[in-house]
Design a protein around this motif. Structure first.
Motif, PDB file in Angstrom:
ATOM      1  N   LEU A 219       0.665  -1.238  -0.116  1.00  0.00           N
ATOM      2  CA  LEU A 219       0.053  -0.087   0.057  1.00  0.00           C
ATOM      3  C   LEU A 219       0.737   1.231   0.039  1.00  0.00           C
ATOM      4  CD1 LEU A 219      -2.791  -0.997   2.528  1.00  0.00           C
ATOM      5  CD2 LEU A 219      -3.087  -0.851  -0.067  1.00  0.00           C
ATOM      6  N   SER A 220       2.062   1.240   0.485  1.00  0.00           N
ATOM      7  CA  SER A 220       2.869   2.408   0.601  1.00  0.00           C
ATOM      8  C   SER A 220       3.953   2.613  -0.344  1.00  0.00           C
ATOM      9  CB  SER A 220       3.601   2.550   1.948  1.00  0.00           C
ATOM     10  OG  SER A 220       4.273   1.449   2.219  1.00  0.00           O
ATOM     11  N   VAL A 221       4.401   1.484  -1.156  1.00  0.00           N
ATOM     12  CA  VAL A 221       5.358   1.638  -2.045  1.00  0.00           C
ATOM     13  C   VAL A 221       4.941   1.335  -3.582  1.00  0.00           C
ATOM     14  CG1 VAL A 221       7.482   0.794  -2.749  1.00  0.00           C
ATOM     15  CG2 VAL A 221       7.073   0.845  -0.332  1.00  0.00           C
ATOM     16  N   LEU A 222       4.280   0.434  -3.670  1.00  0.00           N
ATOM     17  CA  LEU A 222       3.896  -0.073  -5.025  1.00  0.00           C
ATOM     18  C   LEU A 222       2.619   0.684  -5.615  1.00  0.00           C
ATOM     19  CD1 LEU A 222       4.189  -3.982  -4.780  1.00  0.00           C
ATOM     20  CD2 LEU A 222       5.606  -2.111  -5.488  1.00  0.00           C
ATOM     21  N   ARG A 223       2.904   1.906  -5.826  1.00  0.00           N
ATOM     22  CA  ARG A 223       2.075   2.981  -6.339  1.00  0.00           C
ATOM     23  C   ARG A 223       2.622   4.124  -7.002  1.00  0.00           C
ATOM     24  NH1 ARG A 223      -0.617   5.725  -1.377  1.00  0.00           N
ATOM     25  NH2 ARG A 223      -1.485   7.127  -2.948  1.00  0.00           N
ATOM     26  N   ASN A 224       1.892   5.197  -7.913  1.00  0.00           N
ATOM     27  CA  ASN A 224       2.190   5.954  -8.823  1.00  0.00           C
ATOM     28  C   ASN A 224       3.042   7.057  -7.788  1.00  0.00           C
ATOM     29  OD1 ASN A 224       2.785   7.931 -10.605  1.00  0.00           O
ATOM     30  ND2 ASN A 224       0.686   8.524 -10.818  1.00  0.00           N
ATOM     31  N   TRP A 225       4.103   7.495  -8.143  1.00  0.00           N
ATOM     32  CA  TRP A 225       4.835   8.222  -7.175  1.00  0.00           C
ATOM     33  C   TRP A 225       5.102   9.456  -7.811  1.00  0.00           C
ATOM     34  CZ3 TRP A 225       7.212   7.969  -2.533  1.00  0.00           C
ATOM     35  CH2 TRP A 225       7.057   6.885  -1.914  1.00  0.00           C
ATOM     36  N   ASN A 226       4.847   9.893  -8.770  1.00  0.00           N
ATOM     37  CA  ASN A 226       4.831  11.228  -9.281  1.00  0.00           C
ATOM     38  C   ASN A 226       4.183  12.394  -8.580  1.00  0.00           C
ATOM     39  OD1 ASN A 226       6.591  10.587 -11.481  1.00  0.00           O
ATOM     40  ND2 ASN A 226       4.867   9.943 -12.912  1.00  0.00           N
ATOM     41  N   PRO A 227       2.681  12.110  -8.425  1.00  0.00           N
ATOM     42  CA  PRO A 227       2.384  13.038  -7.479  1.00  0.00           C
ATOM     43  C   PRO A 227       2.669  12.932  -6.104  1.00  0.00           C
ATOM     44  CG  PRO A 227       0.677  11.186  -7.766  1.00  0.00           C
ATOM     45  CD  PRO A 227       2.002  11.330  -8.732  1.00  0.00           C
ATOM     46  N   ILE A 228       3.516  12.222  -5.455  1.00  0.00           N
ATOM     47  CA  ILE A 228       3.926  11.972  -4.066  1.00  0.00           C
ATOM     48  C   ILE A 228       5.224  12.807  -4.162  1.00  0.00           C
ATOM     49  CG2 ILE A 228       4.984  10.389  -2.523  1.00  0.00           C
ATOM     50  CD1 ILE A 228       2.981   8.336  -3.640  1.00  0.00           C
ATOM     51  N   ILE A 236      -0.253  11.926  -0.222  1.00  0.00           N
ATOM     52  CA  ILE A 236       0.337  11.637   0.858  1.00  0.00           C
ATOM     53  C   ILE A 236      -0.273  11.239   2.098  1.00  0.00           C
ATOM     54  CG2 ILE A 236       2.513  12.634  -0.191  1.00  0.00           C
ATOM     55  CD1 ILE A 236       2.442  14.873   1.785  1.00  0.00           C
ATOM     56  N   THR A 237      -1.528  11.709   2.083  1.00  0.00           N
ATOM     57  CA  THR A 237      -2.320  11.597   3.478  1.00  0.00           C
ATOM     58  C   THR A 237      -3.666  10.820   2.935  1.00  0.00           C
ATOM     59  OG1 THR A 237      -3.246  13.690   3.198  1.00  0.00           O
ATOM     60  CG2 THR A 237      -1.639  13.430   4.662  1.00  0.00           C
ATOM     61  N   ASP A 238      -3.556   9.938   2.041  1.00  0.00           N
ATOM     62  CA  ASP A 238      -4.745   9.318   1.615  1.00  0.00           C
ATOM     63  C   ASP A 238      -5.048   7.989   2.304  1.00  0.00           C
ATOM     64  OD1 ASP A 238      -2.706   7.616   0.521  1.00  0.00           O
ATOM     65  OD2 ASP A 238      -3.308   7.741  -1.469  1.00  0.00           O
ATOM     66  N   ALA A 239      -5.875   7.304   1.752  1.00  0.00           N
ATOM     67  CA  ALA A 239      -6.414   6.016   2.617  1.00  0.00           C
ATOM     68  C   ALA A 239      -5.284   5.117   2.628  1.00  0.00           C
ATOM     69  CB  ALA A 239      -7.717   5.684   1.991  1.00  0.00           C
ATOM     70  N   ARG A 240      -4.738   5.102   1.408  1.00  0.00           N
ATOM     71  CA  ARG A 240      -3.638   3.895   1.382  1.00  0.00           C
ATOM     72  C   ARG A 240      -2.385   4.104   2.278  1.00  0.00           C
ATOM     73  NH1 ARG A 240      -2.300   1.913  -4.681  1.00  0.00           N
ATOM     74  NH2 ARG A 240      -0.786   0.760  -3.180  1.00  0.00           N
ATOM     75  N   PHE A 241      -1.882   5.202   2.440  1.00  0.00           N
ATOM     76  CA  PHE A 241      -0.947   5.635   3.229  1.00  0.00           C
ATOM     77  C   PHE A 241      -1.423   5.269   4.857  1.00  0.00           C
ATOM     78  CE2 PHE A 241       1.509   7.858   0.044  1.00  0.00           C
ATOM     79  CZ  PHE A 241       2.414   7.164   0.033  1.00  0.00           C
ATOM     80  N   ARG A 242      -2.586   5.610   5.036  1.00  0.00           N
ATOM     81  CA  ARG A 242      -3.196   5.414   6.462  1.00  0.00           C
ATOM     82  C   ARG A 242      -3.429   4.111   6.698  1.00  0.00           C
ATOM     83  NH1 ARG A 242      -7.812  10.437   6.725  1.00  0.00           N
ATOM     84  NH2 ARG A 242      -6.380  11.912   6.513  1.00  0.00           N
ATOM     85  N   SER A 292       1.952  10.882  10.603  1.00  0.00           N
ATOM     86  CA  SER A 292       2.206  11.697   9.485  1.00  0.00           C
ATOM     87  C   SER A 292       1.179  11.174   8.474  1.00  0.00           C
ATOM     88  CB  SER A 292       3.882  11.436   9.192  1.00  0.00           C
ATOM     89  OG  SER A 292       3.758   9.841   8.601  1.00  0.00           O
ATOM     90  N   SER A 293       0.593  10.210   8.477  1.00  0.00           N
ATOM     91  CA  SER A 293      -0.381   9.843   7.485  1.00  0.00           C
ATOM     92  C   SER A 293      -1.570  10.553   7.820  1.00  0.00           C
ATOM     93  CB  SER A 293      -0.644   8.362   7.598  1.00  0.00           C
ATOM     94  OG  SER A 293      -1.343   7.990   8.925  1.00  0.00           O
ATOM     95  N   PHE A 294      -2.008  11.116   8.980  1.00  0.00           N
ATOM     96  CA  PHE A 294      -3.099  11.946   9.143  1.00  0.00           C
ATOM     97  C   PHE A 294      -2.745  13.365   9.392  1.00  0.00           C
ATOM     98  CE2 PHE A 294      -4.231   7.957  10.360  1.00  0.00           C
ATOM     99  CZ  PHE A 294      -5.613   7.795  10.479  1.00  0.00           C
ATOM    100  N   ASP A 295      -1.546  13.781   9.864  1.00  0.00           N
ATOM    101  CA  ASP A 295      -1.086  15.191   9.804  1.00  0.00           C
ATOM    102  C   ASP A 295      -0.056  15.570   8.720  1.00  0.00           C
ATOM    103  OD1 ASP A 295      -0.310  17.924  10.565  1.00  0.00           O
ATOM    104  OD2 ASP A 295       0.136  17.068  12.673  1.00  0.00           O
TER     105      ASP A 295
END
Length: 387
Positions: A219-228, A236-242, A292-295
């Protein structure tokens, strides 16, 4: 966007550089307020000494990419170099501990495989390697004009350090429980059955842990990283990181439950303090991930956040965990050698008991024997003359 001159020129860098507006529009280029020109596939700098030239076919020459390091090194890069050096030293020490504890001095056993005690050091090596890469790539994060490849690699390998470090702690805990079982089996082969509730629980424990740990990674690594890389608050505070941070907490809780069950079933004489110390240290990193995933203000993937949060609450707990594991790895003996020492101690105690029991039995038999009467031999000295 810069001003236009008679509708044919577009300016950047406060009017210091100008570009043909027709060609830019034809190939979809836009001059942005940060003095860069991009069409979402190419991005070049357009300020100061970085003066690109565009020709009629839409290509550039004498251009500098937006992800080229053009700034001096800053705090993030200096701390990244320090952390990378620390991970490099820990990598070498992990290899030394693997060489020490990975050797076998007893015949192979199907029930207790040699690779089982090596896995914790394999994960230590993986953790130090990704930490080393993340530390060195941090050098260019502050030096580039627009965040790009350097920031993506830096944050990706940083996030991988958490599931890798959790796996190292898990394998260390599992190996401790396995060695307690091995010592009990070596003393009494029939002490622990292979079809009881204990064995079934130990079968499912690693499956549950690695499921939670893999979900943390996925959930935290295997995703699209351009907007991150652009520190987008909605990403960076979406449901996947939480969810990833919550799954890392569940993996941590699985290790705690494993310790409780191992102490219940094996009742070890000594409990290694390295396990709770490592759990407390990595809990700091997990708590930082959840917070950090919430703040957004302290988010670990926010470029503008203070590096103090990132390194003190992100990197430092992982480094301390590896230090504790390696310290005890250098202090503790090889498992086979420790098992041989326990066998020698048991044999010496058995020999001592047997040698002390034999004289006591002989003296006991002598004490219990009834005294024989003192019979004197009577000799008949009468000679039978008639016989």
């Amino acid at each position: 966007m810069g001003d236009a001159d008679a509708g044919s020129w577009v300016y950047s860098d406060g009017g210091q550089q100008r570009f043909n507006a027709t060609i830019l529009t034809q190939f979809g280029y836009v001059v942005y307020p940060n003095d860069t020109i991009s069409n979402y596939s190419d991005c070049v700098l357009a300020f100061g000494g970085y003066a690109p030239t565009i020709i009629n076919n839409g290509s550039w020459y004498n251009s500098t990419g937006c992800d080229t390091p053009v700034r001096p090194i800053r705090t993030r890069g200096i701390l990244g170099i320090v952390s990378a050096i620390a991970f490099a030293v820990l990598l070498v020490l992990s290899l030394v501990c693997l060489n020490k504890h990975g050797k076998s001095y007893l015949p192979a056993e199907k029930r207790f495989r040699l690779v089982g005690r090596r896995w914790s050091w394999y994960w230590c090596i993986i953790t130090t390697t990704v930490g080393l890469i993340s530390g060195f790539t941090a050098v260019d994060v502050d030096r580039v004009w627009v965040l790009g490849t350097a920031a993506i690699f830096h944050f990706i390998f940083y996030l991988v350090t958490l599931p890798a470090c959790l796996a190292a702690i898990w394998e260390m805990t599992r190996n401790w429980a396995s060695f307690e079982e091995r010592k009990g089996v070596d003393e009494d082969f029939f002490r622990y059955r292979q079809d009881d509730q204990r064995s079934k629980i130990e079968f499912y424990e690693p499956l549950i842990f690695y499921l939670f740990n893999f979900l943390t990674f996925f959930l935290s690594v295997l995703r699209n990283w351009n907007p991150i890389a652009k520190s987008n608050i909605e990403v960076i505070t979406d449901a996947r990181f939480r969810a990833a941070s919550i799954f890392s907490l569940l993996a941590w809780g699985t290790i705690v439950v494993t310790i409780i069950l191992a102490r219940h079933y094996y009742q070890p004489r000594k409990f290694p303090w390295k396990i709770p110390v490592c759990l407390l240290l990595i809990a700091i990193r997990i708590g930082f991930n959840i917070g950090s995933s919430f703040d957004y203000s302290i988010n670990q993937l926010r470029y503008q956040a203070s590096p103090a949060y990132f390194y003190c609450l992100g990197y430092l707990p992982v480094i301390m965990v590896l230090l504790v594991i390696i310290h005890y790895g250098g202090k503790e003996p090889n498992e086979d050698k420790e098992l041989l020492q326990l066998r020698n101690s048991r044999n010496a105690l058995l020999d001592q008991q047997m040698s002390g029991a034999q004289p006591a039995a002989v003296s006991r038999r002598k004490a219990d024997a009834k005294p024989k009467p003192n019979r004197r031999r009577v000799v008949d000295r009468t000679y039978d003359y008639w016989g």
